[in-house]
Design a protein around this motif. Structure first.
Motif, short mmCIF file in Angstrom:
data_model
loop_
_atom_site.label_atom_id
_atom_site.label_comp_id
_atom_site.label_asym_id
_atom_site.label_seq_id
_atom_site.Cartn_x
_atom_site.Cartn_y
_atom_site.Cartn_z
N MET A 143 0.83 -1.20 0.00
CA MET A 143 0.00 0.00 0.00
C MET A 143 0.87 1.25 0.00
SD MET A 143 -2.96 1.26 -0.09
CE MET A 143 -3.12 3.01 -0.24
N ASN B 75 3.92 1.46 -0.91
CA ASN B 75 4.66 1.47 -2.15
C ASN B 75 3.83 2.14 -3.26
OD1 ASN B 75 6.59 0.98 -3.95
ND2 ASN B 75 6.14 -1.19 -4.21
N LYS B 76 2.53 1.79 -3.25
CA LYS B 76 1.61 2.31 -4.26
C LYS B 76 1.45 3.83 -4.12
CE LYS B 76 -2.92 0.90 -5.85
NZ LYS B 76 -4.10 0.17 -5.40
N LEU B 77 1.30 4.27 -2.87
CA LEU B 77 1.11 5.70 -2.60
C LEU B 77 2.35 6.48 -3.01
CD1 LEU B 77 -1.24 7.30 -1.23
CD2 LEU B 77 0.25 7.46 0.76
N LYS C 43 4.46 5.65 -5.27
CA LYS C 43 4.52 5.70 -6.73
C LYS C 43 3.63 6.81 -7.28
CE LYS C 43 3.82 2.76 -10.72
NZ LYS C 43 3.02 1.62 -11.16
N ILE C 44 2.43 6.92 -6.68
CA ILE C 44 1.49 7.94 -7.14
C ILE C 44 2.05 9.34 -6.91
CG2 ILE C 44 -0.73 9.01 -6.60
CD1 ILE C 44 -1.80 6.18 -6.13
N TYR D 120 -4.07 6.66 -13.23
CA TYR D 120 -4.33 6.47 -11.81
C TYR D 120 -5.04 5.13 -11.59
CZ TYR D 120 -5.27 7.99 -7.04
OH TYR D 120 -5.28 8.11 -5.68
N PRO D 121 -4.60 4.35 -10.55
CA PRO D 121 -5.20 3.03 -10.34
C PRO D 121 -6.72 3.10 -10.19
CG PRO D 121 -3.46 3.48 -8.75
CD PRO D 121 -3.54 4.65 -9.62
N SER E 152 -9.31 2.41 -6.15
CA SER E 152 -8.79 3.28 -5.08
C SER E 152 -9.89 4.22 -4.63
CB SER E 152 -7.58 4.06 -5.58
OG SER E 152 -7.89 4.63 -6.82
N HIS F 210 -4.92 -2.82 -15.97
CA HIS F 210 -4.14 -1.63 -16.27
C HIS F 210 -4.62 -1.05 -17.59
CE1 HIS F 210 -0.64 0.90 -17.24
NE2 HIS F 210 -0.59 1.03 -15.93
#
Lengths: 274, 168
Positions: B1, B3-5, B7-8, B44-45, B48, B104
């Protein structure tokens, strides 16, 4: 109550969207009003810092041109000085103690220059810590550039003459007819002159200078020459002015502070109130 | 989680700098500029929190506005396409595709990817230029700029999404 909560839950994203969109519209409308200073501007330290880094790199490639401009300016000033010296030797010696200049100049560098949009702004690398204030005039060696709008400590934004909200008082050099300088948003080398009375005698190639009525610019700063004009009935329709400045290649500028500005404004206000 | 943030946020800052330093200075034919920071919204994913997504889009647009002295026009237009993105995707794709966890954007069929990008880019541009010119008398110029800048942005986005997206 249950209904309201249900409603809010169901449409919460739409409500958030509407609120944020309204805030964005508020900023937009604020940016379209000329007199309010804006909240969203590039004079902040972060945006200014990024643009400084960019212009540091760009500087390297414009050194040659900048050098040439400076030597031209040097040449022009030296010629003027020799004229003055000749006149001086003939006339009386002026006591410099009593002759105080009405205008103060501060040098600054342009770190971001827009000229392709309809409302263009320029960012410079001096701010309120260098004594700059809102509504000071900005010029360079070739002519007029704009007016200081928003300030932070280290940076300031300049409302370029290439902005649809820019309105400056100018006049013809060979006669005393005053007009207003505007921009229609098309070509960044031509601006428009309006409000010139019909009886004014115009010809292509006449020089336009600042009028000195506005307390921002001193009188006589060069603006441009008349490129073409049209009549419409009893008034001039549109007079196109070719600028002396190439607005796409600006480097160093001077900011003009009018020392007697407060006095002049106070006097003008008193006169209109009576 | 986390890691994802991260990246964003990295993409957030990256797109601002990319737009301001590189793509604001292109001026093809004098006035055509691509607005590639839109890619942040496109990529953007999907799975979310939607509120955070809307707020971050608004913030990204506002940052661009700070750089270009343009009031709130980028914030308004980017927020607009962030809001219509989800309804658009649901109408373009089948439900099964959207539920897929590892979905994706680059896995979409090319035609659907192209229409997804084109619709979002053109709606972004028309809001942007309408707010910038702010008058109905300039509708011709607004449409011209929307169309020319739009094509440029779409071409750049399609190419870069095809090039830089992870392949399986």
């Amino acid at each position: 109550m249950q209904q309201i909560i249900y409603f809010l839950r169901k449409y919460r994203y739409f409500l958030l969207f509407t609120i944020l969109e309204l805030i964005a519209l508020l900023f937009t409308i604020q940016s379209h009003s000329f007199h309010k200073s804006k909240f969203v501007n590039s004079a902040t330290s972060i945006t200014g810092g990024v643009y400084t880094q960019m212009s540091n790199i760009n500087d390297f490639f414009t050194l040659k041109q900048e050098n040439r401009l400076l030597s031209e300016e040097n040449n022009r000033l030296k010629n003027k000085l020799s004229q003055y010296l000749q006149e001086d030797s003939k006339s009386m010696v002026i006591d410099s103690f009593y002759v105080q200049s009405k205008y103060n100049y501060t040098a600054a560098k342009i770190i971001k220059n827009d000229f392709r949009k309809i409302n263009n702004f320029i960012t410079i690398n001096k701010g309120s810590s260098s004594g700059l204030k809102s509504d000071m005039g900005v010029v360079n060696t070739k002519g007029i550039i704009g007016i200081v709008k928003n300030l932070s400590d280290e940076y300031a934004t300049v409302l370029s003459i290439l902005n649809s909200y820019s309105k400056l008082n100018v006049k013809l050099k060979n006669s005393n007819y005053f007009g207003t300088l505007t921009w229609d948003g098309n070509d960044y080398n031509t601006v428009q002159l309006i409000d010139i009375p019909r009886q004014a005698n115009l010809s292509v190639g006449d020089t336009i200078i600042t009028g000195g009525r506005s307390a921002i610019f001193p009188e006589g700063i060069r603006v441009g020459v008349i490129q073409d004009f049209q009549f419409e009935g009893t008034k001039f329709n549109e007079i196109n002015i070719r600028l002396f400045n190439d607005m796409s290649a600006l480097g160093y500028v001077q900011i003009i502070e009018n020392i007697e500005r407060k006095q002049q404004q106070l006097l003008e206000e008193q006169t209109t109130n009576e | 989680m986390n890691n994802k943030l991260f990246k964003i946020l990295f993409q957030f800052i990256g797109f601002i700098l990319l737009q301001v330093i590189v793509f604001d200075n292109i001026h093809l034919f004098g006035y055509v500029n691509p607005y590639i920071y839109i890619a942040w919204v496109l990529l953007y994913p999907l799975k979310s929190e939607r509120g955070l997504f809307l707020f971050l889009s608004f913030l990204l647009g506002l940052c661009i506005d700070f750089f270009s002295n343009s009031g709130g026009i980028n914030a308004a237009s980017l927020l607009f396409i962030a809001y219509i993105r989800f309804p658009l995707l649901t109408s373009l794709l089948r439900k099964a595709d959207l539920d897929f966890l590892l979905f994706h954007v680059s896995n979409m069929p090319f035609i659907k990817l192209l229409s997804y990008i084109s619709i979002l880019v053109l709606s972004h541009h028309i809001v942007l230029f309408s707010l910038e010119y702010f008058s109905f008398s300039n509708i011709g110029i607004i449409l011209k700029h929307t169309f020319l800048s739009g094509i440029f942005t779409i071409v750049l986005l399609v190419i870069s999404i095809q090039l830089f997206s992870p392949r399986k």
